[in-house]
Write a protein that holds these residues in place. Structure first.
Motif, PDB file in Angstrom:
ATOM      1  N   ASN A   1       0.803  -1.224   0.000  1.00  0.00           N
ATOM      2  CA  ASN A   1       0.000   0.000   0.000  1.00  0.00           C
ATOM      3  C   ASN A   1       0.836   1.274   0.000  1.00  0.00           C
ATOM      4  N   ASN A   2       2.136   1.150   0.266  1.00  0.00           N
ATOM      5  CA  ASN A   2       3.003   2.322   0.275  1.00  0.00           C
ATOM      6  C   ASN A   2       3.985   2.334  -0.884  1.00  0.00           C
ATOM      7  N   CYS A   3       3.798   1.418  -1.812  1.00  0.00           N
ATOM      8  CA  CYS A   3       4.618   1.387  -3.027  1.00  0.00           C
ATOM      9  C   CYS A   3       3.692   1.360  -4.229  1.00  0.00           C
ATOM     10  N   ARG A   4       3.558   2.483  -4.913  1.00  0.00           N
ATOM     11  CA  ARG A   4       2.571   2.593  -5.984  1.00  0.00           C
ATOM     12  C   ARG A   4       2.819   1.600  -7.116  1.00  0.00           C
ATOM     13  N   TYR A   5       4.084   1.251  -7.349  1.00  0.00           N
ATOM     14  CA  TYR A   5       4.392   0.323  -8.435  1.00  0.00           C
ATOM     15  C   TYR A   5       3.934  -1.096  -8.105  1.00  0.00           C
ATOM     16  N   LEU A   6       4.052  -1.492  -6.840  1.00  0.00           N
ATOM     17  CA  LEU A   6       3.558  -2.802  -6.418  1.00  0.00           C
ATOM     18  C   LEU A   6       2.047  -2.782  -6.265  1.00  0.00           C
ATOM     19  N   LYS A   7       1.527  -1.701  -5.724  1.00  0.00           N
ATOM     20  CA  LYS A   7       0.080  -1.596  -5.527  1.00  0.00           C
ATOM     21  C   LYS A   7      -0.670  -1.673  -6.845  1.00  0.00           C
TER      22      LYS A   7
END
Length: 349
Positions: free
Chosen positions: A335-341
């Motif tokens: 939730n704090n990494c836009r690329y993973l999210k």
């Protein structure tokens, strides 16, 4: 509007309870499994059916479900394959053979190594991620049949649809005894019945009913009876040890769990918030759980902890704590990494 928000909160609580029960169910403890396996997967299918929308075209619906279900599946499989390389190196195992096994397992999607797959000399499986392809197929099957149901008269509509889903359930159930098709198509067939019932539950406001105490006791009796005489209820290979009674009992237990979630929401704010957090992030919990379940050498750690504490229940409590901390960390990271999210939020960040 407030009523709709309350219902969503209850479903998040139910999903939170169920996804944590998925973790408990993989500890291999029979007296735990005979409880959690009677409802944790059925509840997810029912809730998914509750939120099926017919507003957009089937093509748009398919694209949305592909992004929301298959993207997380594919990315998690990629992570498992990637992480298997350093783990195989550390364990002095054949890196490329293990990588090949995980790649094949990702494409076949089987949840267990002992299902009768097409390739008799090899058993590619990916573990608990089987749920996502099954949910994908089950949702598509349900939406397509809902789309054609208006061609029946209004009085026959639900009866004919329910008959169709019952036939699909039976075919998926029985063919799985002979061959397990790739990407969990048959699990999707059996799950479609539960998804459709979830759709009907919304249509007829089933979860809003105030059920008489006598009916609650009756449903509770069915649930306890099924837990006491549990003989396996595994969508992962379409095994229903008590036959159609498992379906009835799963629906009974799931309804009771929903009522418990309503009570939790109204009376236990902190507990409610915790379950909602895990429920809203259930797909991330599943992903991080399967990563540790597939790759971490739990058997070695459990043996060492047993030797250290000389009390197996302490070992189990520590293992549960470690697993919950791990998936909680996964929620925070994603939730704090836009690329993973991006991969776990259907392309939305």
């Amino acid at each position: 509007m407030a009523q709709n928000k309350a219902r969503i909160e209850e479903f998040d609580i139910a999903k939170g309870i169920s996804i944590l029960c998925v973790i408990l169910g993989h500890l291999g403890i029979y007296n735990v499994n005979r409880i959690v396996f009677t409802f944790h997967m059925p509840i997810f299918f029912l809730i998914n059916g509750y939120f099926i929308s017919t507003k957009n075209s089937f093509e748009e619906f398919l694209k949305k479900k592909f992004r929301g279900i298959i993207w997380p599946y594919g990315f998690t499989c990629f992570l498992i394959c990637l992480l298997s390389i350093p783990i195989s190196y550390h364990e002095h195992q054949d890196i490329w053979n293990n990588l090949f096994i995980w790649i094949c397992g990702s494409f076949y999607g089987a949840g267990l190594p002992d299902v009768p797959i097409i390739f008799n000399n090899y058993s590619p499986f990916i573990g608990a991620l089987w749920f996502l392809p099954a949910l994908f197929w089950g949702t598509l099957i349900t939406r397509k049949i809902i789309d054609i149901s208006p061609y029946f008269s209004s009085t026959e509509n639900n009866n004919i649809s329910f008959l169709i889903f019952s036939v699909i359930f039976y075919v998926g159930w029985k063919t799985a005894e002979t061959i397990w098709l790739p990407f969990d198509i048959q699990a999707g067939m059996t799950s479609s019945l539960f998804i459709f019932i979830g759709y009907l539950a919304k249509k007829y406001h089933v979860f809003s009913y105030k059920i008489p105490q006598e009916w609650i006791l009756f449903l509770l009796f069915i649930s306890i009876w099924n837990m006491k005489y549990f003989n396996g209820l595994w969508f992962v290979k379409n095994y229903f040890g008590n036959g159609l009674f498992d379906v009835i009992a799963a629906l009974s237990t799931s309804f009771l769990i929903m009522k418990i979630c309503q009570y939790i929401k109204l009376n236990f704010r902190i507990i409610s918030s915790v379950f909602k957090w895990y429920g809203k992030n259930s797909i991330i919990v599943l992903a991080f759980h399967i990563i540790e379940l597939d790759l971490f050498p739990w058997n070695i750690l459990i043996a060492q902890l047993d030797d250290f504490f000389s009390a197996h229940f302490i070992t189990i409590l520590l293992v549960i704590l470690i697993k919950i901390i791990w998936v909680s960390l996964g929620i925070v990271i994603i939730n704090n990494c836009r690329y993973l999210k991006y991969f776990y939020a259907g392309g939305r960040v």
